[in-house]
Design a protein around this motif. Structure first.
Motif, PDB file in Angstrom:
ATOM      1  N   ALA A  13       5.657   2.455   5.707  1.00  0.00           N
ATOM      2  CA  ALA A  13       6.376   1.519   4.839  1.00  0.00           C
ATOM      3  C   ALA A  13       5.453   0.505   4.196  1.00  0.00           C
ATOM      4  O   ALA A  13       5.922  -0.442   3.554  1.00  0.00           O
ATOM      5  CB  ALA A  13       7.468   0.803   5.635  1.00  0.00           C
ATOM      6  N   SER A  14       4.144   0.667   4.341  1.00  0.00           N
ATOM      7  CA  SER A  14       3.214  -0.318   3.788  1.00  0.00           C
ATOM      8  C   SER A  14       3.261  -0.403   2.268  1.00  0.00           C
ATOM      9  O   SER A  14       3.122  -1.499   1.714  1.00  0.00           O
ATOM     10  CB  SER A  14       1.796  -0.009   4.269  1.00  0.00           C
ATOM     11  OG  SER A  14       1.417   1.301   3.875  1.00  0.00           O
ATOM     12  N   PRO A  15       3.440   0.716   1.499  1.00  0.00           N
ATOM     13  CA  PRO A  15       3.514   0.556   0.039  1.00  0.00           C
ATOM     14  C   PRO A  15       4.682  -0.301  -0.423  1.00  0.00           C
ATOM     15  O   PRO A  15       4.612  -0.921  -1.489  1.00  0.00           O
ATOM     16  CB  PRO A  15       3.635   1.998  -0.466  1.00  0.00           C
ATOM     17  CG  PRO A  15       3.050   2.830   0.611  1.00  0.00           C
ATOM     18  CD  PRO A  15       3.403   2.135   1.883  1.00  0.00           C
ATOM     19  N   CYS A  16       5.768  -0.316   0.351  1.00  0.00           N
ATOM     20  CA  CYS A  16       6.913  -1.114  -0.059  1.00  0.00           C
ATOM     21  C   CYS A  16       6.798  -2.569   0.381  1.00  0.00           C
ATOM     22  O   CYS A  16       7.602  -3.415  -0.036  1.00  0.00           O
ATOM     23  CB  CYS A  16       8.203  -0.506   0.505  1.00  0.00           C
ATOM     24  SG  CYS A  16       8.543   1.150  -0.125  1.00  0.00           S
ATOM     25  N   VAL A  17       5.832  -2.889   1.241  1.00  0.00           N
ATOM     26  CA  VAL A  17       5.646  -4.251   1.730  1.00  0.00           C
ATOM     27  C   VAL A  17       4.475  -4.915   1.017  1.00  0.00           C
ATOM     28  O   VAL A  17       4.586  -6.040   0.520  1.00  0.00           O
ATOM     29  CB  VAL A  17       5.445  -4.257   3.263  1.00  0.00           C
ATOM     30  CG1 VAL A  17       5.194  -5.684   3.758  1.00  0.00           C
ATOM     31  CG2 VAL A  17       6.652  -3.649   3.961  1.00  0.00           C
ATOM     32  N   ASP A  18       3.350  -4.193   0.966  1.00  0.00           N
ATOM     33  CA  ASP A  18       2.151  -4.734   0.331  1.00  0.00           C
ATOM     34  C   ASP A  18       2.211  -4.467  -1.170  1.00  0.00           C
ATOM     35  O   ASP A  18       2.406  -3.322  -1.609  1.00  0.00           O
ATOM     36  CB  ASP A  18       0.907  -4.095   0.945  1.00  0.00           C
ATOM     37  CG  ASP A  18      -0.380  -4.778   0.477  1.00  0.00           C
ATOM     38  OD1 ASP A  18      -0.284  -5.713  -0.345  1.00  0.00           O
ATOM     39  OD2 ASP A  18      -1.460  -4.373   0.948  1.00  0.00           O
ATOM     40  N   GLU A  46      -0.776  -2.060  -2.222  1.00  0.00           N
ATOM     41  CA  GLU A  46      -0.894  -0.726  -1.628  1.00  0.00           C
ATOM     42  C   GLU A  46      -0.390   0.305  -2.637  1.00  0.00           C
ATOM     43  O   GLU A  46       0.659   0.126  -3.268  1.00  0.00           O
ATOM     44  CB  GLU A  46      -0.078  -0.653  -0.341  1.00  0.00           C
ATOM     45  CG  GLU A  46      -0.274   0.631   0.446  1.00  0.00           C
ATOM     46  CD  GLU A  46      -1.641   0.717   1.105  1.00  0.00           C
ATOM     47  OE1 GLU A  46      -2.049   1.832   1.438  1.00  0.00           O
ATOM     48  OE2 GLU A  46      -2.275  -0.352   1.277  1.00  0.00           O
ATOM     49  N   THR A  47      -1.123   1.383  -2.791  1.00  0.00           N
ATOM     50  CA  THR A  47      -0.812   2.363  -3.842  1.00  0.00           C
ATOM     51  C   THR A  47      -0.377   3.690  -3.247  1.00  0.00           C
ATOM     52  O   THR A  47      -0.681   4.019  -2.097  1.00  0.00           O
ATOM     53  CB  THR A  47      -2.037   2.606  -4.740  1.00  0.00           C
ATOM     54  OG1 THR A  47      -3.105   3.132  -3.946  1.00  0.00           O
ATOM     55  CG2 THR A  47      -2.469   1.324  -5.422  1.00  0.00           C
TER      56      THR A  47
END
Length: 714
Positions: free
Chosen positions: A616-621, A624-625
């Motif tokens: 879920a890092s792209p939706c938080v950061d 993040e790509t």
């Protein structure tokens, strides 16, 4: 116990033998290669191993008449017609060279000189090269020499007249494989731009079939095909007597004008210089430097890059070599000096040419490296200056020699923070004449596998237009497949293809949908920048009728595209090119295709981040790509010639009289009176055919078969 003792003794004996063999191997020498065949005047080989106190001798040997084998090696010097030279290259190997010390000129009729060749096969012998320590032979090598005499012209050939054929009666284009204007095309033996010396280079590799200028033989219905011995009884009544000029393909491919002959003085005879033995280049033969070494450029051999691969005459190539770079290079080919690249090369006509080096500095290193860390400006990074990134060679040739060589070297400065993948590019292109000609894709119809020719209109000073050629491209992913390092490739006629690249998109990018759509649109639009496409493979840049407008399908601006947080709609992620082609003629049964229309359209899609799968890092950061695909494709559509009504069930099933699906074609029995015969008007052919049928029936009644039937009846 006895068995155990015998096993121990056997193991000990094998250990002693293995140790003795290894010790002996370290003191032996071998030739590399151990056998070779030469047709030239020089031979180069290596002697590997412990070369200390080793002497090399050359002797002439012959196989035994009884056993057929060669005798033992000789360690005694023998007088031969070969000169031996040796050079200690390293500690463990010696390079030696044998050179023929005699003339290869063919002896004349009243020649008294002994240093000449009495027959065309000048040298035919077997040499044995022996490596000896004292009088003990250590290794041997066999060389089979088969050298022909050098043939040179005795006088100049002068033509005082030129025969220009009547272009009205040329059955086809004079040479369909003539694709380069005013330059000799390799393997095109009917190209009028090729001299007799050029044809000798590839006379045994001519292009076969109609595209090579080899027309088919006369059809079976010609009266001149069958002789009177094996022709059937009916053949003289049904054959067709038509001259070769009356060809159904008359003028189908020819477009051009005649060149008038300009008479000149015929009494001038050019003087020939003294004959000099040279190395004449032919297609596929290696190119030599002035010191009789192979001229090498890094090439791909068996799937791997070889730094010192010989260059073959008239063979173009383009390779990319990937090297894992951990430190700054210090040796070729990644670190080169301009003076080392200015090599003198034999031109194949008794002289030499020097490589002209042109340096370029690469500002954008993205096409050559796959890691962004390598170009980042880091204080603790390792700076590598003047790294050789590309070497592009251009060989200009004429007849069987090289006129000049130019090489463009691309260098750049790389800052290393860790190991990176460096992609270096090497190419060799052979151009006929002084200047490169424009490469066509057919003559006149497109040939499958040739690039589709496009262009843009360039207005001249006198308000006339000229088309500047360009290409229509697709994506060509390399290394990691990212759009930042991607390359392009031209679309080839008749070959459907789909390719693409990957674009890094972050959550912050999805908040600026307009900017994201413009970025993707600019990437896709860079593939097709032309406004016209050539109808045929040899278009005229000054004739707008040879070109067709490219139609671009633009999206309806009235369509509402609503963007939501984290997603963007209407992204032109896929570009599709439709090419419609049509058969406009045939040449000995081979269709000639023209491009009728070309259309470019875009498929819109929606992009949104995928936060599933536990990541879920792209939706938080925000930075993040994720990777999103951008694709391009091309589809060729062939338009059928006959678009009549569909066939009935009777026409589909009844094949007895169908000449295309049946071995026996009864309608061809009366060929002169059918619609297939177009040599003269139908009314005249029908009248003449009926007269021939009357004569045939009369000859059958009065001939041998009827007389035999009448005798049998009586």
């Amino acid at each position: 116990m006895n068995q155990m003792a015998s096993v121990v003794n056997m193991i000990f004996l094998r250990s002693v033998l293995l140790f003795t063999s290894l010790a002996h191997t370290q003191n032996t020498v071998v030739f590399q290669p151990s056998y070779l065949t030469t047709t030239g005047t020089s031979v180069t080989a290596l002697l590997l191993g412990n070369t200390e106190d080793v002497s090399v001798y050359v002797t002439t040997v012959s196989p035994s008449n009884t056993t057929g084998s060669i005798g033992p090696s000789s360690c005694e010097a023998e007088a031969t017609q070969w000169t031996l030279t040796m050079e200690q290259v390293g500690k463990t190997y010696i390079q030696f060279q044998l050179r023929l010390d005699r003339s290869l000129l063919l002896c004349g009729e009243n020649e008294t000189e002994t240093d000449c060749c009495p027959k065309p096969l000048c040298v035919l012998e077997t040499l044995q090269v022996s490596a000896c320590v004292g009088s003990t032979p250590q290794a041997s090598m066999l060389i089979q020499a088969k050298i022909h005499a050098l043939l040179v012209p005795t006088n100049a050939v002068s033509e005082n007249s030129t025969v220009i054929p009547n272009q009205v009666y040329q059955p086809l284009g004079s040479c369909p494989c003539d694709l380069t204007f005013r330059a000799c095309d390799v393997r095109c033996c009917c190209d009028m731009d090729c001299s007799s010396e050029d044809l000798k280079l590839f006379v045994s590799h001519c292009l076969p079939g109609p595209f090579g200028g080899q027309l088919s033989t006369n059809p079976d219905y010609q009266c001149s095909v069958q002789s009177s011995e094996n022709s059937p009884d009916w053949f003289p009544f049904l054959c067709v007597n038509s001259p070769p000029e009356n060809n159904p393909y008359l003028g189908l491919f020819y477009q051009g004008d005649t060149i008038p002959f300009k008479p000149g003085p015929s009494f001038q005879m050019p003087a020939l210089s003294a004959p000099v033995p040279v190395i004449s280049y032919i297609q596929g033969s290696p190119i030599f430097t002035l010191n009789d070494q192979f001229f090498t450029i890094p090439q791909m051999v068996l799937g791997r890059c070889v730094n010192n691969a010989p260059v073959a005459f008239l063979n173009n190539f383009e390779v990319n070599c990937v090297t894992l770079l951990r430190s700054c290079p210090t040796a070729p080919p990644l670190q080169t000096q301009a003076e080392d690249l200015m090599i003198q090369v034999k031109n194949g006509q008794g002289g030499d040419v020097m490589v002209d080096v042109i340096d370029e500095v690469a500002v954008d290193l993205s096409p050559f490296i796959s890691s962004t860390d390598a170009v980042a400006s880091l204080d603790n990074g390792l700076v590598c200056e003047n790294v050789t990134l590309a070497l592009y060679y251009k060989f200009y040739w004429k007849e069987n020699g090289i006129t000049s060589i130019t090489m463009t070297r691309t260098v750049g400065t790389i800052t290393l923070s860790k190991s990176v993948a460096l992609t270096t590019r090497y190419s060799a292109e052979f151009l006929n004449g002084e200047f490169p000609g424009e490469r066509n894709s057919g003559n006149p119809g497109y040939q499958v596998g040739r690039p589709v020719i496009a262009g843009d209109l360039d207005l001249l000073d006198n308000n006339t237009g000229s088309i500047q050629r360009t290409l229509i491209n697709l994506w060509k992913p390399v290394s990691d497949g990212l759009c930042s390092t991607v390359e392009t490739k031209p679309i080839l006629f008749g070959e459907n293809s789909t390719s693409g690249c990957l674009l890094h998109v972050s959550r912050q990018n999805l908040t600026q949908c307009s900017l994201l759509r413009e970025t993707v649109t600019s990437l896709q639009s860079a593939l097709v920048t032309a406004m016209y496409v050539a109808k045929r493979g040899n278009p005229d840049p000054l004739m707008l009728t040879d070109w067709v407008n490219i139609s671009y399908i633009t999206q309806n601006s009235s369509t509402l595209m609503e963007d939501s947080p984290g997603s963007c709609y209407g992204i032109p992620s896929h570009q599709h090119i439709h090419v419609w082609s049509l058969i406009t003629g045939t040449k000995d049964g081979i269709p000639q295709r023209d491009i009728l229309s070309l259309q470019v359209n875009f498929s819109l899609s929606s992009w949104a981040l995928d936060c599933g799968g536990g990541d879920a890092s792209p939706c938080v950061d925000m930075m993040e790509t994720q990777l999103f695909p951008i694709t391009s494709s091309v589809t060729f559509i062939n338009i059928p010639i006959n678009t009549g009504p569909p066939k009935t069930r009777f026409q589909i099933n009844f094949t007895e009289y169908d000449c295309n699906r049946n071995d026996v074609c009864w309608p061809e029995l009366a060929f002169p009176i059918t619609k297939y015969y177009t040599g003269e008007p139908y009314s005249q052919s029908l009248a003449k055919g009926l007269i021939l049928v009357f004569f045939f029936i009369t000859a059958s009644i009065l001939g041998t078969p009827w007389r035999q039937i009448r005798q049998a009846w009586n």
